[in-house]
Design a protein around this motif. Structure first.
Motif, PDB file in Angstrom:
ATOM      1  N   VAL A 678       0.867  -1.174   0.000  1.00 48.29           N
ATOM      2  CA  VAL A 678       0.000   0.000   0.000  1.00 48.29           C
ATOM      3  C   VAL A 678       0.904   1.224   0.000  1.00 48.29           C
ATOM      4  O   VAL A 678       1.813   1.322   0.844  1.00 48.29           O
ATOM      5  N   ASN A 679       0.672   2.103  -0.973  1.00 45.90           N
ATOM      6  CA  ASN A 679       1.529   3.294  -1.128  1.00 45.90           C
ATOM      7  C   ASN A 679       2.997   2.908  -1.239  1.00 45.90           C
ATOM      8  O   ASN A 679       3.892   3.585  -0.707  1.00 45.90           O
ATOM      9  N   GLY A 680       3.239   1.790  -1.918  1.00 45.09           N
ATOM     10  CA  GLY A 680       4.611   1.340  -2.140  1.00 45.09           C
ATOM     11  C   GLY A 680       5.266   0.657  -0.965  1.00 45.09           C
ATOM     12  O   GLY A 680       6.416   0.214  -1.062  1.00 45.09           O
ATOM     13  N   LYS A 681       4.558   0.537   0.153  1.00 45.05           N
ATOM     14  CA  LYS A 681       5.135  -0.051   1.360  1.00 45.05           C
ATOM     15  C   LYS A 681       4.555  -1.447   1.602  1.00 45.05           C
ATOM     16  O   LYS A 681       3.353  -1.641   1.527  1.00 45.05           O
ATOM     17  N   GLU A 682       5.441  -2.395   1.899  1.00 43.34           N
ATOM     18  CA  GLU A 682       4.970  -3.739   2.199  1.00 43.34           C
ATOM     19  C   GLU A 682       4.199  -3.753   3.519  1.00 43.34           C
ATOM     20  O   GLU A 682       4.699  -3.293   4.551  1.00 43.34           O
ATOM     21  N   VAL A 683       2.974  -4.274   3.489  1.00 39.85           N
ATOM     22  CA  VAL A 683       2.120  -4.280   4.682  1.00 39.85           C
ATOM     23  C   VAL A 683       1.609  -5.668   5.051  1.00 39.85           C
ATOM     24  O   VAL A 683       1.053  -5.860   6.139  1.00 39.85           O
ATOM     25  N   ALA A 684       1.774  -6.650   4.166  1.00 42.56           N
ATOM     26  CA  ALA A 684       1.284  -8.004   4.472  1.00 42.56           C
ATOM     27  C   ALA A 684       2.020  -9.002   3.606  1.00 42.56           C
ATOM     28  O   ALA A 684       2.512  -8.669   2.519  1.00 42.56           O
ATOM     29  N   GLN A 685       2.102 -10.239   4.079  1.00 49.04           N
ATOM     30  CA  GLN A 685       2.727 -11.281   3.294  1.00 49.04           C
ATOM     31  C   GLN A 685       2.118 -12.631   3.626  1.00 49.04           C
ATOM     32  O   GLN A 685       1.521 -12.823   4.683  1.00 49.04           O
TER      33      GLN A 685
END
Length: 792
Positions: A678-685
């Protein structure tokens, strides 16, 4: 011999010595007392009440509530137990309660109940899904032990909704006193129970709202007072409002007189500023405390949780809550557990609601009957909107049946009207050929019981009701209900199952040409494998996306959990979780439809990614990733194969968050990893590894927001997975698993049981004591798994 026994029993009654088998002292207090413990149970006996109370030859089983009369097999196969059973409890009432009002409140007993106290029939109640109240004031003894016997019959009864025989019914009505029982000890001058009196739009406490906004709100509190005294009484009603532990406001009514042996409604109004409004996104609850003041003393009190909100439903604007438009994204729920049927603890009901919220839904339809207070309480707490429903499915009986159905409408509204989560009243017998007169009467009954604006009835036929709630399959493909343009608001109450089972759905049938009949249906057990689970998820995606193209205010998929039904010998497997509450791929599709942060409760609506592929089959290289993120990147053995935006195919045009589809060129054992951004940032995997050889068993249990609790027949699912040396579950494993346990707890279910898709499940029922227990799961050729459970 029988006549002599009856004579002796009659003599015993006359001299006040009626007694059940054991003697003990009970401790009850003024107000509401749990009456769940200390019962005895027997079924399939041919005896009268007198003999049951006194005979020492009858072998009663000691039980507590909630309770089912029969532990059923996992798949009932059309042979559910039906018959007559009896519940018995002896109890004492302290002498200081001699002049008190006493009554029993049964939350649910299936389905024709006869209640006897000290040999006398006090109540006969028809219907297993709604509460009833038994006034015992004039029959209970404070000088000797009392004997309560409840006779229950759950055989087919065309006079009692749902009315249809189990062997032709699409669900099972089970058995037993399967919900809580309460003993009320009150002053003769008291707040009535909703079912103690038969007052239209009254009984108990009735809370409504007006002029609701973020700046202010008015809370109307109608209190139905009952004076059982032989003298007139003067009273005031004091109403206190709290938010958490914070006191907000108190209002006291003017003093007024209530005639002897009569009832009267007393009204209070609280006007508050800057209320925290209840909504699915922010389910803020207040506590309302209502006190009856007589001669300067509080003689009765009732507390309830309320949620301040306003809502409206129109065909043009859809559903609005607190002035903001909200699409209803829902599911259907049957209240059944494996083996124990309906006999769920309050915590178990909460856990079911928790999973519905966790799955991304903001709405649930109670199919096809009213469900427990604990479940709706959980919907209040978690923020799940509710469509309440009377019992019914494809059956329209005679005049007596119809009268009982209208009574169910009124009882449903009276018991559930104060829940902020309940917004729609399904006063319709589902898929039944109702007459116009019945529909008009049932619609009117709701509005009589809940007078005022923004009260909405619903029915599956487009007549009389405020909302039209057909199933998707009640219209024809490919348009279904998307061209419905009438002034009545439309809600699609079922979709995703029957239209695929009957194979009259889908916009691209050619794409299904290579699928067998079994593969293209949505009725897929976890054991059927990942390709068929993927097809089920696609069916739900396609049909939900289709629904969003029309004017419906929302939809509810069929359904949340797999369940038994009487008319066939297999499980109905279109649930997005199986009967053990294990997720299928479709669960993650729906979870991905919740916007990040849409719930104020941190457990829900978080950034998520889920991989719908076991990565163990070289022929299945379609990697579907469900996510509510803006972008997803896929890695194969730590090497990126691309980052992409959501799908833009014909089944994704109207979804809040379409899936992400990656097509691999080749299969390389190892692992696949999906990362959400989200917005270029990793938030989940999420990671899925290729399973290796089975080595051991891994254990865990499902708590879903509630710890396992002692002393209340609480139960949780315990799972044993067959895993490789890295802890990866083998989804093809079918090993036989044997459970053993030490400590104050009980295992319920098939034992040993074969694993399904790598996991074997059993029910763990807590005992009376807090502490730790140990569970072991073993299987030939595998390292056993052990798990310590703490019971609170």
């Amino acid at each position: 011999m029988r006549n002599s026994l009856k004579l002796l029993l009659l003599l015993a009654i006359q001299i006040g010595l009626w007694s059940c088998a054991n003697n003990k002292t009970d401790s009850y207090v003024p107000g509401k007392n749990s009456f769940n413990k200390g019962w005895e149970f027997i079924k399939d006996v041919d005896s009268d009440i007198s003999e049951l109370a006194q005979s020492k030859s009858i072998q009663w089983e000691k039980i507590s509530l909630p309770h089912t009369a029969q532990i059923e097999p996992l798949v009932i196969k059309g042979d559910q137990w039906q018959g007559t059973c009896y519940y018995k409890k002896n109890f004492t009432i302290a002498k200081e309660f001699t002049n008190k009002h006493l009554g029993f409140y049964f939350e649910g007993a299936m389905q024709v109940a006869e209640v006897y106290l000290n040999g006398k029939l006090l109540k006969k109640h028809f219907g297993g899904y709604l509460p009833f109240y038994v006034d015992i004031t004039n029959e209970v003894s404070t000088k000797a032990e009392n004997c309560l016997i409840v006779k229950l019959n759950n055989e087919n009864n065309p006079l009692v909704p749902p009315g249809k025989a189990i062997d032709v019914l699409d669900f099972n009505f089970y058995s037993g006193i399967y919900r809580n029982v309460w003993l009320y000890v009150k002053d003769p001058l008291h707040i009535s129970n909703e079912f103690e009196v038969d007052h239209v739009a009254a009984g108990g406490v009735f809370v409504t709202y007006e002029n609701v906004s973020k700046k202010a709100a008015a809370i109307n509190v109608a209190v139905d007072m009952k004076n059982d005294d032989s003298k007139d009484q003067s009273i005031k009603i004091q109403t206190e409002l709290y938010h958490g532990d914070h006191f907000i406001q108190s209002v006291t009514s003017p003093e007024q007189s209530i005639d002897a042996n009569s009832t009267s409604v007393v009204n209070n109004k609280l006007e508050i500023e800057n209320p925290e409004l209840w909504s699915p996104n922010s389910p803020s609850l207040y506590k309302l405390v209502v006190k009856t003041i007589s001669n300067g003393q509080a003689v009765d009190q009732r507390s309830l949780n309320i949620g301040i909100r306003s809502f409206e439903i129109t065909a043009k604007e859809g559903f609005k809550i607190n002035g903001e438009k909200l699409k209803l994204r829902g599911t259907n729920r049957h209240q059944e557990y494996p083996y124990v049927g309906y006999a769920l603890s309050d915590n178990a009901n909460f856990r079911d609601a928790y999973k519905i919220k966790q799955a991304g839904f903001n709405f649930v339809r109670l199919s096809h009957y009213p469900q427990s207070q604990s479940f709706i309480n959980a919907c209040d707490e978690l923020g799940i909107l509710v469509m309440d429903a009377i019992p019914g499915w494809q059956f329209f009986g005679n005049d007596e049946f119809q009268d009982n159905a209208i009574k169910d409408v009124r009882r449903m509204v009276r018991v559930d009207r104060n829940h902020p989560s309940v917004i729609i009243w399904e006063a319709s017998l589902n898929e039944s050929s109702m007459t116009d007169a019945f529909m008009e009467k049932s619609h009117q009954a709701v509005h009589e019981e809940y007078p005022g604006a923004n009260v909405y009835t619903s029915g599956w036929l487009d007549y009389a009701y405020d909302l039209f709630i057909p199933a998707r399959q009640h219209a024809k493909p490919p348009v279904y209900w998307n061209d419905y343009k009438k002034d009545t608001p439309l809600f699609i109450a079922e979709y995703g199952d029957w239209e695929y089972y009957a194979q009259n759905a889908g916009f691209n049938q050619k794409a299904f040409n290579d699928l067998s009949d079994e593969e293209r249906t949505s009725r897929q057990l976890r054991a059927y494998g990942q390709k068929r689970l993927a097809q089920q998820a696609l069916n739900y995606q396609e049909s939900h996306n289709s629904n969003l193209q029309g004017n419906a205010i929302g939809d509810a998929n069929w359904l949340m959990y797999d369940y038994n039904r009487g008319y066939t010998n297999d499980l109905e497997a279109s649930g997005i979780m199986d009967i053990f509450r294990l997720p299928k791929f479709a669960f993650y599709f729906y979870q991905s439809q919740a916007n990040i942060g849409e719930s104020s409760i941190k457990d829900f609506a978080q950034p998520m990614v889920a991989i719908a592929n076991y990565y163990n089959d070289p022929s299945f290289l379609n990697i579907k990733v469900y996510s509510n993120c803006e972008e997803v990147e896929l890695f194969v053995n730590n090497k990126s194969v691309g980052k992409q935006k959501p799908d833009q195919d014909r089944n994704s045009t109207h979804l809040a968050h379409p899936p992400f589809t990656f097509q691999l060129e080749a299969f390389t054992p190892g692992q696949i990893e999906a990362k959400g951004y989200v917005n270029g940032k990793e938030v989940a995997q999420a990671i899925q590894k290729t399973p290796g050889d089975a080595k051991s068993i891994k254990l865990w249990m499902d708590e879903s927001g509630k710890k396992l609790q002692s002393g209340c027949n609480d139960m949780v699912f315990v799972y044993a997975a067959i895993v490789d040396e890295n802890g990866t579950i083998n989804p093809l494993a079918e090993n036989s698993i044997k459970y053993t346990i030490s400590g104050d707890a009980e295992l319920i279910g098939s034992n040993p049981i074969n694993a399904e898709a790598g996991i074997a499940t059993i029910l763990l029922k807590a005992g009376e004591n807090k502490g730790s227990i140990n569970i072991t799961a073993s299987s030939e050729g595998l390292e056993s798994g052990t798990f310590e459970v703490t019971i609170e």
